[in-house]
Design a protein around this motif. Sequence first.
Motif, PDB file in Angstrom:
ATOM      1  N   LYS A  62       0.821  -1.519  -0.136  1.00  0.00           N
ATOM      2  CA  LYS A  62      -0.073  -0.105   0.250  1.00  0.00           C
ATOM      3  C   LYS A  62       0.818   1.273   0.006  1.00  0.00           C
ATOM      4  O   LYS A  62       2.291   1.127   0.105  1.00  0.00           O
ATOM      5  CB  LYS A  62      -0.825   0.065   1.259  1.00  0.00           C
ATOM      6  N   TYR A  63       0.227   2.325  -0.114  1.00  0.00           N
ATOM      7  CA  TYR A  63       1.080   3.695   0.245  1.00  0.00           C
ATOM      8  C   TYR A  63       1.802   3.534   1.459  1.00  0.00           C
ATOM      9  O   TYR A  63       1.484   3.220   2.192  1.00  0.00           O
ATOM     10  CB  TYR A  63      -0.086   4.679   0.356  1.00  0.00           C
ATOM     11  N   THR A  64       2.860   4.493   1.221  1.00  0.00           N
ATOM     12  CA  THR A  64       3.813   4.508   2.457  1.00  0.00           C
ATOM     13  C   THR A  64       3.756   6.262   2.837  1.00  0.00           C
ATOM     14  O   THR A  64       3.221   6.978   1.742  1.00  0.00           O
ATOM     15  CB  THR A  64       5.105   4.104   2.225  1.00  0.00           C
ATOM     16  N   PRO A  65       4.458   6.488   3.816  1.00  0.00           N
ATOM     17  CA  PRO A  65       4.261   7.982   3.954  1.00  0.00           C
ATOM     18  C   PRO A  65       5.334   8.491   2.776  1.00  0.00           C
ATOM     19  O   PRO A  65       6.232   8.056   2.302  1.00  0.00           O
ATOM     20  CB  PRO A  65       5.085   8.168   5.400  1.00  0.00           C
ATOM     21  N   GLU A  71      10.941   2.767   9.180  1.00  0.00           N
ATOM     22  CA  GLU A  71      12.037   1.849   9.617  1.00  0.00           C
ATOM     23  C   GLU A  71      13.141   2.045   8.736  1.00  0.00           C
ATOM     24  O   GLU A  71      14.437   2.206   8.958  1.00  0.00           O
ATOM     25  CB  GLU A  71      11.567   0.409   9.340  1.00  0.00           C
ATOM     26  N   LEU A  72      13.108   2.548   7.346  1.00  0.00           N
ATOM     27  CA  LEU A  72      13.940   2.680   6.233  1.00  0.00           C
ATOM     28  C   LEU A  72      14.774   4.004   6.761  1.00  0.00           C
ATOM     29  O   LEU A  72      15.898   4.139   6.679  1.00  0.00           O
ATOM     30  CB  LEU A  72      13.678   2.908   4.939  1.00  0.00           C
ATOM     31  N   ARG A  73      14.223   5.194   7.109  1.00  0.00           N
ATOM     32  CA  ARG A  73      14.737   6.426   7.102  1.00  0.00           C
ATOM     33  C   ARG A  73      15.523   6.351   8.703  1.00  0.00           C
ATOM     34  O   ARG A  73      16.516   6.887   8.856  1.00  0.00           O
ATOM     35  CB  ARG A  73      13.563   7.444   7.456  1.00  0.00           C
ATOM     36  N   GLU A  74      14.896   5.467   9.603  1.00  0.00           N
ATOM     37  CA  GLU A  74      15.915   5.242  10.778  1.00  0.00           C
ATOM     38  C   GLU A  74      17.203   4.561  10.367  1.00  0.00           C
ATOM     39  O   GLU A  74      18.149   5.027  11.031  1.00  0.00           O
ATOM     40  CB  GLU A  74      14.944   4.737  11.685  1.00  0.00           C
ATOM     41  N   ALA A  75      17.177   3.548   9.711  1.00  0.00           N
ATOM     42  CA  ALA A  75      18.117   3.107   9.412  1.00  0.00           C
ATOM     43  C   ALA A  75      19.209   3.696   8.531  1.00  0.00           C
ATOM     44  O   ALA A  75      20.514   3.466   8.673  1.00  0.00           O
ATOM     45  CB  ALA A  75      17.743   1.566   8.607  1.00  0.00           C
ATOM     46  N   LEU A  76      18.656   4.671   7.678  1.00  0.00           N
ATOM     47  CA  LEU A  76      19.625   5.727   6.833  1.00  0.00           C
ATOM     48  C   LEU A  76      20.144   6.563   7.964  1.00  0.00           C
ATOM     49  O   LEU A  76      21.474   7.036   7.734  1.00  0.00           O
ATOM     50  CB  LEU A  76      18.681   6.342   5.962  1.00  0.00           C
ATOM     51  N   SER A  77      19.285   6.964   8.728  1.00  0.00           N
ATOM     52  CA  SER A  77      19.803   7.930  10.045  1.00  0.00           C
ATOM     53  C   SER A  77      21.249   7.312  10.757  1.00  0.00           C
ATOM     54  O   SER A  77      22.107   7.885  10.752  1.00  0.00           O
ATOM     55  CB  SER A  77      18.776   8.349  10.976  1.00  0.00           C
ATOM     56  N   GLU A  78      21.054   5.912  10.814  1.00  0.00           N
ATOM     57  CA  GLU A  78      22.110   5.173  11.673  1.00  0.00           C
ATOM     58  C   GLU A  78      23.140   4.998  10.672  1.00  0.00           C
ATOM     59  O   GLU A  78      24.376   5.418  11.107  1.00  0.00           O
ATOM     60  CB  GLU A  78      21.479   3.954  12.091  1.00  0.00           C
ATOM     61  N   PRO A  90      15.621  11.152  11.410  1.00  0.00           N
ATOM     62  CA  PRO A  90      14.750  10.238  10.227  1.00  0.00           C
ATOM     63  C   PRO A  90      13.770  11.236   9.619  1.00  0.00           C
ATOM     64  O   PRO A  90      13.556  11.322   8.552  1.00  0.00           O
ATOM     65  CB  PRO A  90      13.797   9.499  11.098  1.00  0.00           C
ATOM     66  N   SER A  91      13.322  12.449  10.161  1.00  0.00           N
ATOM     67  CA  SER A  91      12.598  13.419   9.657  1.00  0.00           C
ATOM     68  C   SER A  91      13.228  14.339   8.779  1.00  0.00           C
ATOM     69  O   SER A  91      12.747  15.160   7.888  1.00  0.00           O
ATOM     70  CB  SER A  91      11.902  14.141  10.853  1.00  0.00           C
ATOM     71  N   GLU A  92      14.596  14.097   8.711  1.00  0.00           N
ATOM     72  CA  GLU A  92      15.365  15.039   7.684  1.00  0.00           C
ATOM     73  C   GLU A  92      15.914  14.355   6.664  1.00  0.00           C
ATOM     74  O   GLU A  92      16.575  14.486   5.794  1.00  0.00           O
ATOM     75  CB  GLU A  92      16.631  15.623   8.408  1.00  0.00           C
ATOM     76  N   ILE A  93      15.301  13.046   6.424  1.00  0.00           N
ATOM     77  CA  ILE A  93      15.702  12.002   5.443  1.00  0.00           C
ATOM     78  C   ILE A  93      14.318  11.871   4.412  1.00  0.00           C
ATOM     79  O   ILE A  93      13.257  11.434   5.059  1.00  0.00           O
ATOM     80  CB  ILE A  93      16.209  10.792   5.732  1.00  0.00           C
ATOM     81  N   GLY A 277      13.229  -3.788   0.714  1.00  0.00           N
ATOM     82  CA  GLY A 277      14.468  -4.544   0.054  1.00  0.00           C
ATOM     83  C   GLY A 277      15.600  -3.645   0.556  1.00  0.00           C
ATOM     84  O   GLY A 277      16.577  -4.307   0.813  1.00  0.00           O
ATOM     85  N   ALA A 278      15.324  -2.421   0.226  1.00  0.00           N
ATOM     86  CA  ALA A 278      16.435  -1.389   0.702  1.00  0.00           C
ATOM     87  C   ALA A 278      17.035  -1.380   2.097  1.00  0.00           C
ATOM     88  O   ALA A 278      17.904  -1.516   2.720  1.00  0.00           O
ATOM     89  CB  ALA A 278      16.069   0.019   0.330  1.00  0.00           C
ATOM     90  N   LEU A 279      15.858  -1.620   3.044  1.00  0.00           N
ATOM     91  CA  LEU A 279      16.144  -1.751   4.361  1.00  0.00           C
ATOM     92  C   LEU A 279      16.971  -2.939   4.834  1.00  0.00           C
ATOM     93  O   LEU A 279      17.971  -2.857   5.486  1.00  0.00           O
ATOM     94  CB  LEU A 279      14.668  -1.840   5.077  1.00  0.00           C
ATOM     95  N   GLU A 280      16.635  -4.167   4.350  1.00  0.00           N
ATOM     96  CA  GLU A 280      17.272  -5.462   4.451  1.00  0.00           C
ATOM     97  C   GLU A 280      18.858  -5.030   4.272  1.00  0.00           C
ATOM     98  O   GLU A 280      19.754  -5.691   4.554  1.00  0.00           O
ATOM     99  CB  GLU A 280      16.937  -6.391   3.522  1.00  0.00           C
ATOM    100  N   ALA A 281      19.141  -4.254   2.984  1.00  0.00           N
ATOM    101  CA  ALA A 281      20.454  -3.846   2.309  1.00  0.00           C
ATOM    102  C   ALA A 281      21.319  -3.317   3.435  1.00  0.00           C
ATOM    103  O   ALA A 281      22.441  -3.675   3.532  1.00  0.00           O
ATOM    104  CB  ALA A 281      20.489  -3.357   1.017  1.00  0.00           C
ATOM    105  N   LEU A 282      20.556  -2.312   4.093  1.00  0.00           N
ATOM    106  CA  LEU A 282      21.263  -1.572   5.278  1.00  0.00           C
ATOM    107  C   LEU A 282      21.526  -2.434   6.444  1.00  0.00           C
ATOM    108  O   LEU A 282      22.531  -2.463   7.171  1.00  0.00           O
ATOM    109  CB  LEU A 282      20.473  -0.529   5.760  1.00  0.00           C
TER     110      LEU A 282
END
Length: 393
Positions: A62-65, A71-78, A90-93, A277-282
């Motif tokens: 379904k649609y995401t934000p 979860e992905l933005r949190e992982a990218l922040s880390e 996460p709010s800056e990503i 899939g991107a989240l798993e890559a991280l």
Amino acid sequence: MNLSKRVSHIKPAPTLQISAKINELKAKGVDLVGFGAGEPDFDTPDFVKEACIRALKDGKTKYTPSAGILELREALSEKLQRENSVQYSPSEIVVTAGAKMALYLIFMTVLEEGDEVLLPSPYWVTYPEQIMLCGGIPVVVPLKEEKGFVLSVDDIKPHVSKRTKMLVLNSPCNPTGAVVPEEELRKVVEFCIENNILIISDECYEAFLYDGKRFVSPASFSKEAREITFTVNAFSKTYSMTGWRVGYVAAPAKYAKVMADINSQTISNATSFAQYGALEALKNPKAKEFVKEMKWTFERRRNLAYQLLLEIPNISLVKPEGAFYIFPNLSAYLGKLGSDIKLVEYLIEKGRAACVPGSAFGAEGYVRLSYCVSEDTIREGIRRIKQALEELS
């Protein structure tokens, strides 16, 4: 039908055109070696594919934000804190449909009609087109082959005006593979801070630096550097996920919110299951070994391509320090043909080897070869190029 003024200049990406030409000829049975595509020849890791399949089976369709799943933005922040020494919440990503969309969102967010964007040349083919689509004016900053195509603050200074809004940094660079040394990069960033110039740092090739070089993010230098920098990256190159179309931009909150809003009014969001899939890559511990193997393979291929190209008479060549492209100067062979576009056509027709003309990157007389192919293919392709050039001369 009248086309809008803003699209009157637009051209298809030459890199994709060459890839399409290669595929078309191969489909007709033509024995062609292709150096055109800027994508790893490694398959996407199975653990990434399996995470995407799980997401599909679990109904995450379904649609995401509009900024992407939390979860992905949190992982990218880390990731940005751990690997790049720069802190973004996460709010800056904002997760985007590939790095191209991230760049477009940035230009749409900050450029007013007539704003100037400093564009070191050779440059990636998409930058000037997007700048103009968003009302900006690309101001080319020519870089010298004899200096390794490496940007310095002295290259920038003569091109700054009252209308200068932004600088595009791409290190390691597509198409040259040039890497700006940390000391010089710091000078460039300090100059931009002093002159109120925003920075786009396109970091799509951060995983591919050779000869022991270390990647540095411009936003990591200081609080002031972070405030003027848009950090752009994607999963396309690092994890061999080009077709997945997942990228991201990290920027101060006032910009990130607007870019997420533009996402909401255009694409809505990056594809839901691709984000998992991107989240798993991280997150997956196997990812480090996968990236390490790719880097080692590309460094070995770079060395091979560099040595073989040096054997061709009347060319000059800078050894790339990153990415997976090599950018030889073939201007000595343009005499009979008149342009590097004609030269590339000749190499396809006569040599059965395809590359991309340097003029597409703002550097007439050069060609870009991607070494995202096997060592045997590199040997055969450069042999064909050498033979075709010998016949031409």
